[in-house]
Design an enzyme around this catalytic site. Structure first.
Site, mmCIF file in Angstrom:
data_model
loop_
_atom_site.group_PDB
_atom_site.id
_atom_site.type_symbol
_atom_site.label_atom_id
_atom_site.label_comp_id
_atom_site.label_asym_id
_atom_site.label_seq_id
_atom_site.Cartn_x
_atom_site.Cartn_y
_atom_site.Cartn_z
ATOM 1 N N ASP A 199 -33.552 -44.108 -26.917
ATOM 2 C CA ASP A 199 -32.670 -43.820 -27.704
ATOM 3 C C ASP A 199 -32.989 -43.490 -29.454
ATOM 4 O OD1 ASP A 199 -29.964 -43.291 -28.725
ATOM 5 O OD2 ASP A 199 -29.408 -45.580 -28.828
ATOM 6 N N ASN A 255 -23.172 -39.545 -20.932
ATOM 7 C CA ASN A 255 -23.580 -38.351 -21.661
ATOM 8 C C ASN A 255 -23.077 -37.141 -21.414
ATOM 9 O OD1 ASN A 255 -27.177 -39.964 -22.124
ATOM 10 N ND2 ASN A 255 -25.306 -39.857 -23.252
#
Ligand code: IPE
Ligand code: IPE
Ligand code: MG
Length: 250
Positions: A22, A70
């Site tokens: 991330d 996502n």
């Protein structure tokens, strides 16, 4: 030899490390660039994490590359991520062979664009006999979706009398998850300072040690993985027992 590497006890390394990669967007923003620039600069970190895992003898590394959630990002970013995936897999194939990396994937990969599916399939097939480390990419992966999928498949077998309801146990559920051929996660690393699981390997991380670092993914290097493993080795994994029972209470 690397000082950090030297302080790792090679007899007690995590067998399976899972990483939530991330912070690409923030890394790029910090440099005054577009988010996609961060994704483009994530490959070095992937190499470093895998090389470091290989050096300590970890056999399974699973990387969260794209979640079911996502898909809700702007189309431009999703498209860029998909084409980066294809180019990275193609580019890395010789390295996978050289390093003995067996590539695997988990997730609803049938949702990926056809070119990505084809490239992924090719890389998986061509590396299937490598045996130094299994590198799993979680793509269009969501743990809840995985569990729903497993329940559907088990239910079908129950209806067809292939499975007796009374015989359903953890092993049967395990065998119907995308991760059926992977051991449980021992160590989960998340970069970028966020402290959450984001729908990643919920079942498989039931007893994982969780490690969070502020390092943004494109900056992640071997040393950062060694730090995580050193931290892991300083913890006591009790699995419900007491320290006395596992003989560490001295
Ligand atoms: C991780 O970085 C990569 C993917 C989720 C594909 P992000 O893109 O989430 O970066 P931040 O969290 O916005 O900084
Ligand atoms: C998790 O990162 C998914 C991947 C790393 C592929 P996100 O950045 O998408 O997670 P949230 O939405 O901030 O929790
Ligand atoms: Mg993020």
């Amino acid at each position: 030899m690397n000082e950090k590497l030297q302080s790792i006890n090679l007899n007690n390394v995590p067998r399976h490390i899972a990483i939530i990669m991330d912070g690409n967007g923030r890394w790029a923003k910090g440099k005054g660039m577009q988010r996609v620039f961060g994704h483009k600069n994530a490959l070095t970190a992937v190499r470093e994490a895998v090389d470091a895992s290989k050096q300590i003898g970890t056999k399974f590394v699973t990387l969260y590359a794209f979640s079911t959630e996502n898909w809700n990002r702007p189309k431009l970013e999703v498209d860029a991520l998909m084409s980066l995936l294809v180019s990275a897999l193609k580019k890395e194939l010789p390295e996978f062979h050289k390093k003995g990396i067996k590539v695997n994937s988990i997730g609803a990969v049938d949702q990926l664009p056809k070119t990505a599916q084809k490239t992924l399939q090719k890389v998986i097939e061509e590396t299937q006999n490598n045996n130094v480390i299994t590198l799993t990419f979680a793509l269009s992966y969501g743990s809840r979706e995985e569990i729903v999928n497993a329940i559907k498949n088990i239910s079908k077998k129950v209806v067809n009398n292939e499975i007796d309801v009374k015989k359903i146990d953890e092993k049967i559920i395990n065998n119907h998850l995308y991760t059926f051929n992977l051991p449980d996660v021992d160590l989960m690393i998340r970069t970028s300072g966020e402290q959450r699981i984001s729908n990643f390997l919920l079942w498989q991380m039931a007893y994982a040690e969780l490690y969070f670092t502020d390092v943004l993914w494109p900056d992640f290097r071997q040393e950062d993985l060694f730090d995580a493993v050193i931290n892991y080795q300083n913890r006591e994994r009790r699995f419900g027992k007491t320290s006395e029972q596992i003989g560490t209470d001295v």
